[in-house]
Design a protein around this motif. Structure first.
Motif, short mmCIF file in Angstrom:
data_model
loop_
_atom_site.label_atom_id
_atom_site.label_comp_id
_atom_site.label_asym_id
_atom_site.label_seq_id
_atom_site.Cartn_x
_atom_site.Cartn_y
_atom_site.Cartn_z
N ALA A 74 0.83 -1.23 0.00
CA ALA A 74 0.00 0.00 0.00
C ALA A 74 0.85 1.26 0.00
O ALA A 74 0.44 2.30 -0.54
N ARG A 75 2.05 1.19 0.58
CA ARG A 75 2.87 2.41 0.67
C ARG A 75 3.68 2.68 -0.59
O ARG A 75 4.36 3.70 -0.67
N ILE A 76 3.62 1.76 -1.56
CA ILE A 76 4.41 1.97 -2.79
C ILE A 76 3.54 2.01 -4.04
O ILE A 76 4.06 1.91 -5.15
N LEU A 147 -0.26 2.44 10.73
CA LEU A 147 0.09 3.80 10.31
C LEU A 147 1.48 4.10 10.86
O LEU A 147 1.66 4.19 12.09
N HIS A 148 2.44 4.21 9.95
CA HIS A 148 3.86 4.27 10.33
C HIS A 148 4.28 5.73 10.57
O HIS A 148 5.08 6.30 9.82
N THR A 149 3.72 6.32 11.62
CA THR A 149 3.88 7.76 11.82
C THR A 149 5.27 8.15 12.34
O THR A 149 5.72 7.66 13.38
N THR A 192 15.90 1.25 18.88
CA THR A 192 14.65 0.78 19.50
C THR A 192 13.72 0.28 18.40
O THR A 192 13.50 0.98 17.41
N ASP A 193 13.21 -0.92 18.56
CA ASP A 193 12.28 -1.48 17.57
C ASP A 193 11.39 -2.49 18.30
O ASP A 193 11.75 -3.65 18.47
N ARG A 194 10.28 -1.99 18.80
CA ARG A 194 9.44 -2.79 19.70
C ARG A 194 7.99 -2.80 19.25
O ARG A 194 7.45 -1.76 18.88
N VAL A 251 5.99 6.33 16.41
CA VAL A 251 5.05 5.71 17.34
C VAL A 251 3.87 5.34 16.45
O VAL A 251 3.17 6.22 15.94
N GLU A 252 3.69 4.04 16.23
CA GLU A 252 2.87 3.56 15.12
C GLU A 252 1.68 2.75 15.64
O GLU A 252 1.87 1.73 16.29
N ALA A 253 0.50 3.21 15.33
CA ALA A 253 -0.71 2.48 15.70
C ALA A 253 -0.93 1.36 14.69
O ALA A 253 -0.96 1.60 13.48
O1 LIG Z 1 12.79 0.63 6.32
P1 LIG Z 1 11.30 0.36 6.42
O2 LIG Z 1 10.87 -0.80 5.58
O3 LIG Z 1 10.48 1.60 6.14
O4 LIG Z 1 11.02 -0.04 7.90
C1 LIG Z 1 11.38 0.79 8.94
C2 LIG Z 1 11.07 0.14 10.28
O5 LIG Z 1 9.68 0.10 10.46
C3 LIG Z 1 9.30 -0.31 11.76
O6 LIG Z 1 7.92 -0.22 11.89
C4 LIG Z 1 9.76 -1.73 11.97
O7 LIG Z 1 9.38 -2.19 13.27
C5 LIG Z 1 11.26 -1.79 11.80
O8 LIG Z 1 11.71 -3.13 11.96
C6 LIG Z 1 11.66 -1.25 10.45
O9 LIG Z 1 13.08 -1.20 10.36
#
Ligand SMILES: O=P(O)(O)OC[C@H]1O[C@@H](O)[C@H](O)[C@@H](O)[C@@H]1O
Length: 277
Positions: A74-76, A147-149, A192-194, A251-253
């Motif tokens: 979806a993001r590409i 949502l990768h905010t 940090t990746d949690r 901080v991603e929901a």
């Molecule tokens: O480089 P991308 O594909 O945009 O991903 C970035 C990061 O996105 C985060 O949401 C993931 O938890 C990470 O593991 C990842 O590195």
């Protein structure tokens, strides 16, 4: 990219939200002229890869994917404008974007789907309403969504994130080991990746731009991913400056620990509200 690839919601008072149709990525959210989102100076806008920053839309996969790119397609891909920006009686501005299956998406994920993404820009808030519909008569599908905010911050080391105390989390920096968050507020001082699981509806991040706080409210997003690549992993990304990591926090929901399972003829809805406090 052509100018038509960008849609701007303008609420007046230098409060705007800009969406790039590539991924329906929110690439800017300004409140009284103050940018709230981080976009890398090295982000690429050539329509080939995901935009590094803003709010990429992760679907139907979170993380590595055997059938397609990391974090899904979806993001590409280019989304459609379902409804161009329109002022509501309240003065707020709304726009709706959509994505449906195509030959490209079916080459990775063989399902029909309809995804709508409604954004509403308010005075100090940005609302996100997502609906995914399964139009099939007989096929069930499952997916992840997030949502990768990327929030813009003056110094990530001074941010505190509330609402994570007592939650279990998968620590991707430690081979996916599972821990329990004992801290009242989470601070970041290293890579940090949690994936925090079953998090509450609300988080607050302190010390975002202008020393303010950011409130995140989310519905039907049971997980919260917290990510900062720090120095070493910043170097691994060609579209992220080596010295940019102090100026962002993700901080991603999301709905990523377990899949959403969508029966034929049904829809799934989720939403998020960001508010500058
Ligand atoms: O480089 P991308 O594909 O945009 O991903 C970035 C990061 O996105 C985060 O949401 C993931 O938890 C990470 O593991 C990842 O590195």
């Amino acid at each position: 990219m052509a100018a038509t690839s960008v849609v701007v919601l303008d609420r007046g008072n230098n409060t705007t939200c800009t969406i790039n149709l590539h991924g329906a990525t929110v690439v800017s959210w300004r409140v009284n002229n103050q940018e709230q989102l981080f976009v890398s100076k090295q982000a690429q806008f050539d329509g080939k890869k995901a935009i590094r920053g803003g709010i990429p839309f992760v679907f139907p996969q979170f993380g590595p994917w055997p059938y397609g790119p990391q974090h899904g397609f979806a993001r590409i891909v280019r989304w459609n404008i379902e409804k161009a920006p329109e002022r509501l009686p309240s003065g707020d501005v709304e726009a709706i974007f959509s994505l449906m299956d195509s030959d490209f998406t079916r080459s990775m994920w063989s399902y029909d789907f309809r995804l709508t993404y409604r954004l509403i820009l308010r005075e100090k808030e940005l609302h996100f309403n997502i609906a995914i519909y399964n139009p099939s008569k007989d096929l069930t599908f499952s997916f992840n969504m997030l949502l990768h905010t990327y929030f813009k911050v003056p110094d990530v080391r001074r941010c505190q994130i509330t609402g994570l105390h007592g939650c279990t989390f998968v620590d991707k920096t430690r081979d996916g080991a599972i821990y329990h968050e004992a801290r009242d507020v989470v601070t970041i001082g290293e890579w940090t990746d949690r994936i925090y699981q079953n998090t509450p509806h609300e988080h607050i991040i302190t010390n975002v731009v202008s020393g303010r706080k950011m409130r995140i409210q989310k519905y039907n997003f049971p997980d919260t991913v917290v990510w900062n690549p720090w120095m070493d992993h910043a170097k691994d990304m060609s579209d992220f400056g080596d010295d940019e990591y102090p100026n962002m926090v993700c901080v991603e929901a999301g709905h990523v620990s377990s899949p959403v399972i969508l029966l034929p003829g049904t829809a799934f809805e989720a939403s998020q509200i960001l508010q500058v406090m």
